[in-house]
Enzyme design. Sequence first.
Site, PDB file in Angstrom:
ATOM      1  N   ASP A   9     -63.652  23.857  57.249  1.00  0.00           N
ATOM      2  CA  ASP A   9     -64.715  23.188  56.336  1.00  0.00           C
ATOM      3  C   ASP A   9     -65.484  24.071  55.579  1.00  0.00           C
ATOM      4  O   ASP A   9     -65.190  25.362  55.538  1.00  0.00           O
ATOM      5  CB  ASP A   9     -65.410  22.308  57.430  1.00  0.00           C
ATOM      6  CG  ASP A   9     -66.444  22.776  58.100  1.00  0.00           C
ATOM      7  OD1 ASP A   9     -66.612  24.084  58.156  1.00  0.00           O
ATOM      8  OD2 ASP A   9     -67.298  22.248  58.749  1.00  0.00           O
ATOM      9  N   CYS A  66     -64.782  26.373  61.211  1.00  0.00           N
ATOM     10  CA  CYS A  66     -65.834  25.494  61.002  1.00  0.00           C
ATOM     11  C   CYS A  66     -67.079  26.269  61.600  1.00  0.00           C
ATOM     12  O   CYS A  66     -67.147  27.564  61.516  1.00  0.00           O
ATOM     13  CB  CYS A  66     -65.925  24.061  61.466  1.00  0.00           C
ATOM     14  SG  CYS A  66     -66.197  23.934  63.606  1.00  0.00           S
ATOM     15  N   THR A  68     -69.157  26.204  64.432  1.00  0.00           N
ATOM     16  CA  THR A  68     -69.045  26.696  65.595  1.00  0.00           C
ATOM     17  C   THR A  68     -67.894  26.657  66.347  1.00  0.00           C
ATOM     18  O   THR A  68     -67.511  27.302  67.385  1.00  0.00           O
ATOM     19  CB  THR A  68     -69.884  25.579  66.571  1.00  0.00           C
ATOM     20  OG1 THR A  68     -69.137  24.278  66.360  1.00  0.00           O
ATOM     21  CG2 THR A  68     -71.302  25.609  66.012  1.00  0.00           C
ATOM     22  N   HIS A  99     -52.614  31.028  79.400  1.00  0.00           N
ATOM     23  CA  HIS A  99     -52.798  30.070  80.598  1.00  0.00           C
ATOM     24  C   HIS A  99     -52.276  28.623  80.041  1.00  0.00           C
ATOM     25  O   HIS A  99     -52.050  28.009  80.722  1.00  0.00           O
ATOM     26  CB  HIS A  99     -53.947  30.280  81.315  1.00  0.00           C
ATOM     27  CG  HIS A  99     -54.007  31.459  82.203  1.00  0.00           C
ATOM     28  ND1 HIS A  99     -55.028  31.475  83.224  1.00  0.00           N
ATOM     29  CD2 HIS A  99     -53.187  32.539  82.270  1.00  0.00           C
ATOM     30  CE1 HIS A  99     -54.631  32.660  83.924  1.00  0.00           C
ATOM     31  NE2 HIS A  99     -53.719  33.469  83.459  1.00  0.00           N
ATOM     32  N   HIS A 134     -48.499  28.214  85.409  1.00  0.00           N
ATOM     33  CA  HIS A 134     -49.189  27.630  84.157  1.00  0.00           C
ATOM     34  C   HIS A 134     -48.407  26.568  83.270  1.00  0.00           C
ATOM     35  O   HIS A 134     -48.971  25.580  82.761  1.00  0.00           O
ATOM     36  CB  HIS A 134     -49.640  28.764  83.109  1.00  0.00           C
ATOM     37  CG  HIS A 134     -50.347  29.766  83.711  1.00  0.00           C
ATOM     38  ND1 HIS A 134     -51.727  29.416  84.418  1.00  0.00           N
ATOM     39  CD2 HIS A 134     -49.986  31.250  84.375  1.00  0.00           C
ATOM     40  CE1 HIS A 134     -52.284  30.754  84.885  1.00  0.00           C
ATOM     41  NE2 HIS A 134     -51.023  31.722  84.876  1.00  0.00           N
TER      42      HIS A 134
END
Length: 157
Positions: A9, A66, A68, A99, A134
């Site tokens: 963004d 973005c 965060t 994982h 996993h």
Amino acid sequence: MTIVGLGADHAGFPLKEDLKAWLIARGYDVVDLGTQSTESVDYPDYAAAVGSAVTTGKADCGVLVCGTGIGMAMAANKVSGVRAAACSDAYTARMSREHNDANILALGARITGRDAAIEILETWLEAEFAGGRHARRVDKIVELDRARGQETPDDPR
Ligand code: RB5
């Protein structure tokens, strides 16, 4: 050759450009799905575009940026088949591949600088899914994804 789908963004645009240049210099193919400026846009639109590119095979993996990394990861994880991980350090980036078999890396341009973002990205791209126990757990994520299509609860907001 790995094809990396890129999206950002307005908050992530400058870091996306840095990461794109680094990827190209390293020989990766890049599919840049925008945005292309710092003009305000809505991050879910770019998460959807990169999520779709990854799940349809137009890209082998995706990177979203973005402010965060959180909104991008939340939105991308609504695309069936996406396992997006918001990472702000190399350890979680590596674990998200080994994982969790993450297929999209989400970064936060307001919390992670260029050099750290490149270290995280490099670690993420070079790490491989470990399989074994996993795989059983990731299979259960895939099952949750399949079941999710069957009911849509009301948004409690
Ligand atoms: C944009 O201001 C910001 O909300 C967005 O970039 C992102 O951080 C959302 O998770």
